[in-house]
Design a protein around this motif. Structure first.
Motif, PDB file in Angstrom:
ATOM      1  N   GLY A 154       0.819  -1.213   0.000  1.00  0.00           N
ATOM      2  CA  GLY A 154       0.000   0.000   0.000  1.00  0.00           C
ATOM      3  C   GLY A 154       0.848   1.257   0.000  1.00  0.00           C
ATOM      4  N   ILE A 155       1.884   1.281   0.848  1.00  0.00           N
ATOM      5  CA  ILE A 155       2.753   2.455   0.916  1.00  0.00           C
ATOM      6  C   ILE A 155       3.503   2.654  -0.398  1.00  0.00           C
ATOM      7  CG2 ILE A 155       4.818   3.405   2.012  1.00  0.00           C
ATOM      8  CD1 ILE A 155       3.933   2.046   4.612  1.00  0.00           C
ATOM      9  N   GLU A 156       4.105   1.579  -0.905  1.00  0.00           N
ATOM     10  CA  GLU A 156       4.964   1.722  -2.074  1.00  0.00           C
ATOM     11  C   GLU A 156       4.175   2.013  -3.347  1.00  0.00           C
ATOM     12  OE1 GLU A 156       7.854  -1.397  -2.361  1.00  0.00           O
ATOM     13  OE2 GLU A 156       8.911  -0.667  -0.578  1.00  0.00           O
ATOM     14  N   VAL A 157       3.002   1.436  -3.481  1.00  0.00           N
ATOM     15  CA  VAL A 157       2.168   1.757  -4.643  1.00  0.00           C
ATOM     16  C   VAL A 157       1.750   3.229  -4.603  1.00  0.00           C
ATOM     17  CG1 VAL A 157      -0.085   1.357  -5.719  1.00  0.00           C
ATOM     18  CG2 VAL A 157       1.347  -0.585  -5.065  1.00  0.00           C
ATOM     19  N   VAL A 162       2.327   8.681  -6.941  1.00  0.00           N
ATOM     20  CA  VAL A 162       2.551  10.118  -6.737  1.00  0.00           C
ATOM     21  C   VAL A 162       3.837  10.555  -7.435  1.00  0.00           C
ATOM     22  CG1 VAL A 162       3.017  11.911  -5.021  1.00  0.00           C
ATOM     23  CG2 VAL A 162       1.251  10.198  -4.577  1.00  0.00           C
ATOM     24  N   GLY A 163       4.907   9.778  -7.260  1.00  0.00           N
ATOM     25  CA  GLY A 163       6.177  10.120  -7.899  1.00  0.00           C
ATOM     26  C   GLY A 163       6.087  10.107  -9.410  1.00  0.00           C
ATOM     27  N   TRP A 164       5.369   9.139  -9.962  1.00  0.00           N
ATOM     28  CA  TRP A 164       5.199   9.051 -11.418  1.00  0.00           C
ATOM     29  C   TRP A 164       4.412  10.244 -11.944  1.00  0.00           C
ATOM     30  CZ3 TRP A 164       0.459   7.604 -14.103  1.00  0.00           C
ATOM     31  CH2 TRP A 164       0.640   7.454 -15.481  1.00  0.00           C
ATOM     32  N   LEU A 165       3.373  10.642 -11.232  1.00  0.00           N
ATOM     33  CA  LEU A 165       2.581  11.814 -11.638  1.00  0.00           C
ATOM     34  C   LEU A 165       3.399  13.100 -11.590  1.00  0.00           C
ATOM     35  CD1 LEU A 165      -0.834  11.035  -9.884  1.00  0.00           C
ATOM     36  CD2 LEU A 165      -0.322  10.900 -12.330  1.00  0.00           C
ATOM     37  N   LEU A 166       4.389  13.116 -10.712  1.00  0.00           N
ATOM     38  CA  LEU A 166       5.261  14.295 -10.602  1.00  0.00           C
ATOM     39  C   LEU A 166       6.395  14.281 -11.624  1.00  0.00           C
ATOM     40  CD1 LEU A 166       5.542  14.532  -6.711  1.00  0.00           C
ATOM     41  CD2 LEU A 166       4.306  16.098  -8.227  1.00  0.00           C
ATOM     42  N   GLY A 167       6.537  13.183 -12.356  1.00  0.00           N
ATOM     43  CA  GLY A 167       7.568  13.108 -13.388  1.00  0.00           C
ATOM     44  C   GLY A 167       8.710  12.178 -13.084  1.00  0.00           C
ATOM     45  N   GLY A 168       8.620  11.396 -12.006  1.00  0.00           N
ATOM     46  CA  GLY A 168       9.676  10.432 -11.681  1.00  0.00           C
ATOM     47  C   GLY A 168       9.749   9.316 -12.708  1.00  0.00           C
ATOM     48  N   ASN A 169      10.918   8.701 -12.797  1.00  0.00           N
ATOM     49  CA  ASN A 169      11.190   7.704 -13.829  1.00  0.00           C
ATOM     50  C   ASN A 169      10.686   6.325 -13.414  1.00  0.00           C
ATOM     51  OD1 ASN A 169      12.198   6.085 -15.848  1.00  0.00           O
ATOM     52  ND2 ASN A 169      14.321   6.755 -15.641  1.00  0.00           N
ATOM     53  N   VAL A 170       9.614   5.891 -14.050  1.00  0.00           N
ATOM     54  CA  VAL A 170       9.085   4.538 -13.857  1.00  0.00           C
ATOM     55  C   VAL A 170       9.338   3.759 -15.140  1.00  0.00           C
ATOM     56  CG1 VAL A 170       7.034   3.134 -13.422  1.00  0.00           C
ATOM     57  CG2 VAL A 170       7.305   5.338 -12.266  1.00  0.00           C
ATOM     58  N   GLY A 171      10.044   2.643 -15.036  1.00  0.00           N
ATOM     59  CA  GLY A 171      10.363   1.849 -16.215  1.00  0.00           C
ATOM     60  C   GLY A 171      10.537   0.395 -15.845  1.00  0.00           C
ATOM     61  N   ALA A 178      11.357  -4.346  -7.929  1.00  0.00           N
ATOM     62  CA  ALA A 178      10.299  -4.975  -7.131  1.00  0.00           C
ATOM     63  C   ALA A 178      10.472  -6.485  -7.058  1.00  0.00           C
ATOM     64  CB  ALA A 178       8.933  -4.616  -7.721  1.00  0.00           C
ATOM     65  N   VAL A 179      10.902  -7.093  -8.163  1.00  0.00           N
ATOM     66  CA  VAL A 179      11.019  -8.548  -8.227  1.00  0.00           C
ATOM     67  C   VAL A 179      12.293  -9.054  -7.560  1.00  0.00           C
ATOM     68  CG1 VAL A 179      11.296 -10.503  -9.803  1.00  0.00           C
ATOM     69  CG2 VAL A 179       9.601  -8.729 -10.304  1.00  0.00           C
ATOM     70  N   LEU A 180      13.387  -8.320  -7.696  1.00  0.00           N
ATOM     71  CA  LEU A 180      14.698  -8.853  -7.310  1.00  0.00           C
ATOM     72  C   LEU A 180      15.221  -8.394  -5.958  1.00  0.00           C
ATOM     73  CD1 LEU A 180      16.511  -8.563 -10.762  1.00  0.00           C
ATOM     74  CD2 LEU A 180      15.546 -10.612  -9.708  1.00  0.00           C
ATOM     75  N   ILE A 181      14.762  -7.249  -5.456  1.00  0.00           N
ATOM     76  CA  ILE A 181      15.382  -6.730  -4.236  1.00  0.00           C
ATOM     77  C   ILE A 181      15.134  -7.654  -3.045  1.00  0.00           C
ATOM     78  CG2 ILE A 181      13.426  -5.271  -3.578  1.00  0.00           C
ATOM     79  CD1 ILE A 181      17.207  -4.532  -3.151  1.00  0.00           C
ATOM     80  N   GLY A 182      13.963  -8.271  -2.972  1.00  0.00           N
ATOM     81  CA  GLY A 182      13.676  -9.192  -1.868  1.00  0.00           C
ATOM     82  C   GLY A 182      14.610 -10.382  -1.849  1.00  0.00           C
ATOM     83  N   PRO A 183      14.716 -11.139  -2.947  1.00  0.00           N
ATOM     84  CA  PRO A 183      15.650 -12.271  -2.967  1.00  0.00           C
ATOM     85  C   PRO A 183      17.104 -11.875  -2.725  1.00  0.00           C
ATOM     86  CG  PRO A 183      14.067 -12.453  -4.759  1.00  0.00           C
ATOM     87  CD  PRO A 183      13.854 -11.113  -4.148  1.00  0.00           C
TER      88      PRO A 183
END
Length: 214
Positions: A154-157, A162-171, A178-183
């Motif tokens: 919930g927090i990260e989504v 918000v960051g994407w709407l402000l112009g942050g880089n989502v790719g 998201a997939v690899l940091i946990g392992p």
């Protein structure tokens, strides 16, 4: 015994926080996507014109204020997290050039991701206090009873949108994170953990020391 370990714990904490900031800067310069919190920091930096590192610090400070109503107590590691990651990320941005070719972007991002996992193990291992974002997650979990994954998602989504709407880089780097940091952190956390003596172990050691000196 714990006091003797403190210099080692502090050194690992400081090294981890500095490397964490450098890792963030590597992923920023790769230009193929960021973690949710870094997307927010970048978006706010774009809108305000303030430096990315400064914005990272300010976000950490604001998140730390949210600890008050959920009754979380910061540790030394929490405070140093707020103070050090932003400047080290800004230093990395100064030293690392922006990449625009995929053959350079992917290795730079991958290196940053691996370094971030190592840095996470280094700064969490000393057990001197969680980062402000981690503390917010665990604090909300404790206060609400919601599962950790629900709170974290919930927090990260939210911050990602918000960051994407402000112009942050989502790719696709965002997805890879998201997939690899946990392992990756599953490997580095036990590798760099500092095992503190339990109360029983400490008492036994003190008794043995007293016996030898009497």
């Amino acid at each position: 015994m714990t006091a003797r370990l403190f210099p080692r714990r502090l050194a690992r904490l400081l090294l981890g926080l500095v490397l964490y900031g450098i890792a963030i800067s590597m992923m920023v310069r790769a230009g193929i996507g960021l973690s949710p919190w870094d997307v927010l920091a970048q978006g706010l930096s774009i809108k305000t014109g303030w430096a990315f590192g400064l914005m990272t610090n300010l976000i950490g400070l604001v998140v730390l204020l949210f600890w008050i109503p959920i009754r979380q107590r910061p540790g030394l590691g929490t405070i140093l997290n707020v103070l050090l990651i932003g400047p080290s990320a800004q230093l990395g941005l100064t030293l690392i050039p922006q990449q625009t070719q995929l053959w350079a972007q992917v290795p730079l991002f991958a290196g940053g991701l691996v370094l971030l996992a190592v840095a996470t193990g280094l700064y969490i291992g000393p057990q001197l206090g969680p980062g402000p974002r981690d503390g917010l997650m665990t604090g909300l979990h404790t206060r609400t009873g919601w599962p950790i994954w629900v709170v974290r998602t919930g927090i990260e989504v939210t911050v990602l949108i918000v960051g994407w709407l402000l112009g942050g880089n989502v790719g696709f780097g965002t997805l890879a994170f998201a997939v690899l940091i946990g392992p990756l952190c599953t490997l580095t956390l036990p590798l760099f953990a500092i095992h503190l003596p339990t109360a029983a172990t400490t008492d036994a050691a003190e008794n043995e020391l007293e016996t030898r000196t009497t």
